[in-house]
Design an enzyme around this catalytic site. Sequence first.
Site, PDB file in Angstrom:
ATOM      1  N   GLU A 104     107.313  25.145 178.046  1.00 56.60           N
ATOM      2  CA  GLU A 104     106.599  25.414 177.240  1.00 56.60           C
ATOM      3  C   GLU A 104     105.443  26.535 177.368  1.00 56.60           C
ATOM      4  O   GLU A 104     105.549  26.228 179.012  1.00 56.60           O
ATOM      5  CB  GLU A 104     105.643  24.411 176.448  1.00 56.60           C
ATOM      6  CG  GLU A 104     104.964  24.608 175.473  1.00 56.60           C
ATOM      7  CD  GLU A 104     104.164  23.800 174.950  1.00 56.60           C
ATOM      8  OE1 GLU A 104     102.854  23.394 174.477  1.00 56.60           O
ATOM      9  OE2 GLU A 104     104.737  22.386 175.020  1.00 56.60           O
ATOM     10  N   ASP A 106     101.978  29.499 176.240  1.00 56.58           N
ATOM     11  CA  ASP A 106     101.158  28.964 175.396  1.00 56.58           C
ATOM     12  C   ASP A 106     100.363  30.386 175.210  1.00 56.58           C
ATOM     13  O   ASP A 106      99.204  30.038 176.306  1.00 56.58           O
ATOM     14  CB  ASP A 106     100.412  27.396 175.901  1.00 56.58           C
ATOM     15  CG  ASP A 106     100.992  26.206 174.917  1.00 56.58           C
ATOM     16  OD1 ASP A 106     101.883  26.256 174.564  1.00 56.58           O
ATOM     17  OD2 ASP A 106     100.827  25.287 176.389  1.00 56.58           O
ATOM     18  N   GLU A 108      97.327  30.296 172.610  1.00 57.32           N
ATOM     19  CA  GLU A 108      96.415  29.302 172.111  1.00 57.32           C
ATOM     20  C   GLU A 108      94.419  29.182 171.852  1.00 57.32           C
ATOM     21  O   GLU A 108      93.888  30.086 172.782  1.00 57.32           O
ATOM     22  CB  GLU A 108      96.129  27.514 172.326  1.00 57.32           C
ATOM     23  CG  GLU A 108      97.285  26.362 172.759  1.00 57.32           C
ATOM     24  CD  GLU A 108      97.263  25.015 172.929  1.00 57.32           C
ATOM     25  OE1 GLU A 108      97.467  24.552 172.546  1.00 57.32           O
ATOM     26  OE2 GLU A 108      95.671  25.112 173.926  1.00 57.32           O
TER      27      GLU A 108
END
Length: 289
Positions: A104, A106, A108
């Site tokens: 993953e 990310d 955010e």
Amino acid sequence: MKGSSYSGYKSFITFVVMACLAAAALAGNFYDDMDITFGNERAKIFNGGQDLSLSLDRYSGSGFQSKHEYLFGRFDMQLKLVPGNSAGTVTTFYLSSQGVGHDEIDFEFLGNSSGNPYTIHTNVYAQGKGDKEQQFHLWFDPTATFHTYTLIWNSQRIIFMIDNIPIRVFNNNEAYGVPYPKSQPMRVYGSLWNADDWATQGGRVKTDWTKAPFTASYRKFNADANIIGPNQKSTTSENNKVWSTQGLDAAGRNRIRWVQSKYMIYNYCNDITRFPGGLPTECKRSKFL
């Protein structure tokens, strides 16, 4: 403002504007590229597929994922974040594989109470293990207009960029025993959800549901990337793709130094308390983590 400072500032603004225009020219279509995954009518594609909005209320958030899986590429998305009192909300733009031991990458965006800045939270997971967080504030208001957020992922490194300005690099240090995401195809995801147990000031500030629904806006998605077909084989070529070997040139190194010196608020590589047995291996090997 002194002449040299003004000239540098003007050049910087010109660079940002040109970068945004270049990203805009490559925009895809959400009807063709994405599937809504949760939230029902809270997720909307409109304007002929050029725009997508996600909403959050006390009952549910919303989200989407790409129709294709990718193994390496450049991924651009323009976002305008939840305005006003966004405390407790998390807006995302990320890449992820599925299953145990997933990879993953990310972006955010952690909301905050009115007048306080968003926190940009970045992380990298490889073979199911993350704990590689870096966090930033921004040099602009991300709720006032759209800005371009970019993930460049190749076999040597991952570069996080905002308006074509690098803010973070995560290098491939597999030779030193550090897992790196390089073999699992990933989809592109976006979501808006409630995380008031941790997202804002460590969970001290909760979501104000009287302000709901909360809405984040996405547009101008582009994936210049290696698409993986149903047989897990590539349907495209990395040949002559800038992103396939992209790193930081001298200008990029100057920009990342500027961002990290002025706007970085957390770096796992500096968190001695969290790692009493010694900092992670990669923290000792690269200046631009």
